[in-house]
Enzyme design. Sequence first.
Site, PDB file in Angstrom:
ATOM      1  N   PHE A 119     -25.759   1.817 -10.629  1.00 22.27           N
ATOM      2  CA  PHE A 119     -25.114   2.997  -9.393  1.00 22.27           C
ATOM      3  C   PHE A 119     -26.260   3.491  -8.710  1.00 22.27           C
ATOM      4  O   PHE A 119     -26.000   3.867  -7.674  1.00 22.27           O
ATOM      5  CB  PHE A 119     -23.794   3.378 -10.091  1.00 22.27           C
ATOM      6  CG  PHE A 119     -22.642   2.752  -9.998  1.00 22.27           C
ATOM      7  CD1 PHE A 119     -21.838   2.541  -9.117  1.00 22.27           C
ATOM      8  CD2 PHE A 119     -22.338   2.272 -11.473  1.00 22.27           C
ATOM      9  CE1 PHE A 119     -20.787   1.653  -9.142  1.00 22.27           C
ATOM     10  CE2 PHE A 119     -21.330   1.583 -11.554  1.00 22.27           C
ATOM     11  CZ  PHE A 119     -20.494   1.105 -10.348  1.00 22.27           C
ATOM     12  N   LEU A 174      -8.242  11.831  -1.542  1.00 22.24           N
ATOM     13  CA  LEU A 174      -9.654  11.516  -2.246  1.00 22.24           C
ATOM     14  C   LEU A 174     -10.651  11.159  -1.371  1.00 22.24           C
ATOM     15  O   LEU A 174     -11.797  11.939  -1.265  1.00 22.24           O
ATOM     16  CB  LEU A 174      -9.490  10.682  -3.561  1.00 22.24           C
ATOM     17  CG  LEU A 174     -10.900  10.464  -4.418  1.00 22.24           C
ATOM     18  CD1 LEU A 174     -11.145  11.775  -5.064  1.00 22.24           C
ATOM     19  CD2 LEU A 174     -10.745   9.355  -5.533  1.00 22.24           C
ATOM     20  N   THR A 175     -10.704  10.138  -0.816  1.00 19.57           N
ATOM     21  CA  THR A 175     -11.623   9.799   0.109  1.00 19.57           C
ATOM     22  C   THR A 175     -12.166  10.578   1.064  1.00 19.57           C
ATOM     23  O   THR A 175     -11.186  11.221   1.760  1.00 19.57           O
ATOM     24  CB  THR A 175     -11.507   8.273   0.593  1.00 19.57           C
ATOM     25  OG1 THR A 175     -11.288   7.522  -0.369  1.00 19.57           O
ATOM     26  CG2 THR A 175     -12.456   7.829   1.454  1.00 19.57           C
ATOM     27  N   THR A 196     -14.893  -1.089  -3.600  1.00 20.15           N
ATOM     28  CA  THR A 196     -15.499  -2.199  -2.849  1.00 20.15           C
ATOM     29  C   THR A 196     -15.915  -3.421  -3.962  1.00 20.15           C
ATOM     30  O   THR A 196     -15.855  -3.150  -5.086  1.00 20.15           O
ATOM     31  CB  THR A 196     -16.608  -1.978  -2.290  1.00 20.15           C
ATOM     32  OG1 THR A 196     -17.548  -1.574  -2.955  1.00 20.15           O
ATOM     33  CG2 THR A 196     -16.412  -0.758  -1.145  1.00 20.15           C
ATOM     34  N   SER A 234       0.830  -1.306   0.053  1.00 23.40           N
ATOM     35  CA  SER A 234       0.032  -0.051  -0.183  1.00 23.40           C
ATOM     36  C   SER A 234       0.779   1.155   0.121  1.00 23.40           C
ATOM     37  O   SER A 234       0.552   2.211  -0.676  1.00 23.40           O
ATOM     38  CB  SER A 234      -1.071  -0.045   1.234  1.00 23.40           C
ATOM     39  OG  SER A 234      -1.896  -1.075   1.103  1.00 23.40           O
ATOM     40  N   GLU A 258      -9.815   1.175  -3.128  1.00 25.10           N
ATOM     41  CA  GLU A 258      -9.916   1.382  -4.527  1.00 25.10           C
ATOM     42  C   GLU A 258     -11.133   0.591  -5.107  1.00 25.10           C
ATOM     43  O   GLU A 258     -10.911   0.068  -6.275  1.00 25.10           O
ATOM     44  CB  GLU A 258      -8.603   0.561  -5.049  1.00 25.10           C
ATOM     45  CG  GLU A 258      -7.400   0.843  -4.094  1.00 25.10           C
ATOM     46  CD  GLU A 258      -6.957   2.312  -4.007  1.00 25.10           C
ATOM     47  OE1 GLU A 258      -7.447   3.109  -4.784  1.00 25.10           O
ATOM     48  OE2 GLU A 258      -5.963   2.295  -3.342  1.00 25.10           O
ATOM     49  N   SER A 267     -17.198   5.296  -1.740  1.00 23.52           N
ATOM     50  CA  SER A 267     -17.548   4.779  -3.217  1.00 23.52           C
ATOM     51  C   SER A 267     -18.192   5.827  -4.306  1.00 23.52           C
ATOM     52  O   SER A 267     -18.203   5.475  -5.234  1.00 23.52           O
ATOM     53  CB  SER A 267     -18.429   3.831  -3.019  1.00 23.52           C
ATOM     54  OG  SER A 267     -18.047   2.751  -2.281  1.00 23.52           O
ATOM     55  N   ILE A 294      -6.436   7.913   4.813  1.00 22.29           N
ATOM     56  CA  ILE A 294      -5.197   8.389   3.735  1.00 22.29           C
ATOM     57  C   ILE A 294      -3.883   7.559   4.131  1.00 22.29           C
ATOM     58  O   ILE A 294      -3.432   8.052   4.929  1.00 22.29           O
ATOM     59  CB  ILE A 294      -5.018  10.053   3.597  1.00 22.29           C
ATOM     60  CG1 ILE A 294      -6.572  10.636   3.592  1.00 22.29           C
ATOM     61  CG2 ILE A 294      -4.025  10.396   2.548  1.00 22.29           C
ATOM     62  CD1 ILE A 294      -7.016  10.110   2.333  1.00 22.29           C
TER      63      ILE A 294
END
Length: 387
Positions: free
Chosen positions: A386, A134-135, A368, A94, A366, A141, A166
């Site tokens: 989606f 980003l998250t 689910t 990672s 990255e 998601s 992160i």
Amino acid sequence: MVTVEELFGIDALLSAEEREIRDTVAAFAARRLRPHIAEWFEAGTFPAREIAPELGALGLLGMHLEGYGCAGMSATMYGLACQELEAIDSGVRSMVSVQGSLAMTAIHTFGSEEQKRQWLPEMAAGRAIGCFGLTEPDFGSNPGGMRTRAKRDGSDWVLNGSKMWITNGSVADIAVVWAQTDAKIRGFLVPTDTPGFTAREMHRKLSLRASVTAELDLDDVRLPAEAVLPESNGLSSPLACLSEARFGIIFGALGAARDCLAATIEYARTREVFDKPLAAYQLTQAKLADMALEFGKGQLLALHLGRLKDRHEVLPEQISAGKLNSTREAIAIARECRTILGANGITLDYPVLRHANNLESVLTYEGTAEVHQLVLGKALTDANAFR
């Protein structure tokens, strides 16, 4: 006796250079990382600052990128390196993946020439560490719903928001932060010593414990105009970086599965139950055969996708298929291996439950498993499920 890789003749599918890269990374990992990984996992720490220059010296940071001190190796070589690193621990892979496939790829693909010259050589050498913001706490998601905002103030940009989960966040020198502007999502290079930027390491994790994970806060972080990644253009930009990271996971998760199998086979051959080795029982052999079969199929798919990527022919849906298959089968293998080891399988004397715990995260990040199922479903039906 053969290994699971020998069972499928994997070496015959690799070039001499690919085998050399794989074996070099495996030797480094065995010498430098494996003796300490259980201790790091138990302590919930990883010496990223110490290890990064060593990874850089091997050319593993941004190894698939061209120029600016990067090794410029093939996608397949990168995948094989990821496999050997994750055979030690998902946290190690990672760290390399976030550095190279996310932060460095974002700069290499969307940055200005000045940004590339400033950051990429230092990051390739491991002298500078990057993270990828980003998250968010409420948007994993669905990154397009992000609340982090960047507003113009004269010629400057002012960023406000927060990012979650992160990797490398609290040890990074530079953060690639994605934020919504008045027009579209853009990427920004944020030096981590910028006033208003805070990174707090996250603790109490039961997975990826040998990995640095942080929450980022941006409170009126003021950046000059040249901090924006000039070629970033909407949500497709960070998603392109995620596709690069997912490719490494296709190989990496299989490394964790292979390590579980190797440890379990050795255990079963030496552990006696009712006066004969555990490996001599039909139920044990059936489990091992089924796991080896799934590993081998996953390895063949990974190599096929690597060849497609090296020819610039791989599709995002194919990356999703590989990521879904490798992570789902790897975690199933780790769990099944634990049953063969019995109570010994829950200790850090063996790698299987550590790998299983890590793979719970790898299965999720990255994209689910469910997200990748929907990606494949859309490709097969042309119907978007989606929303």
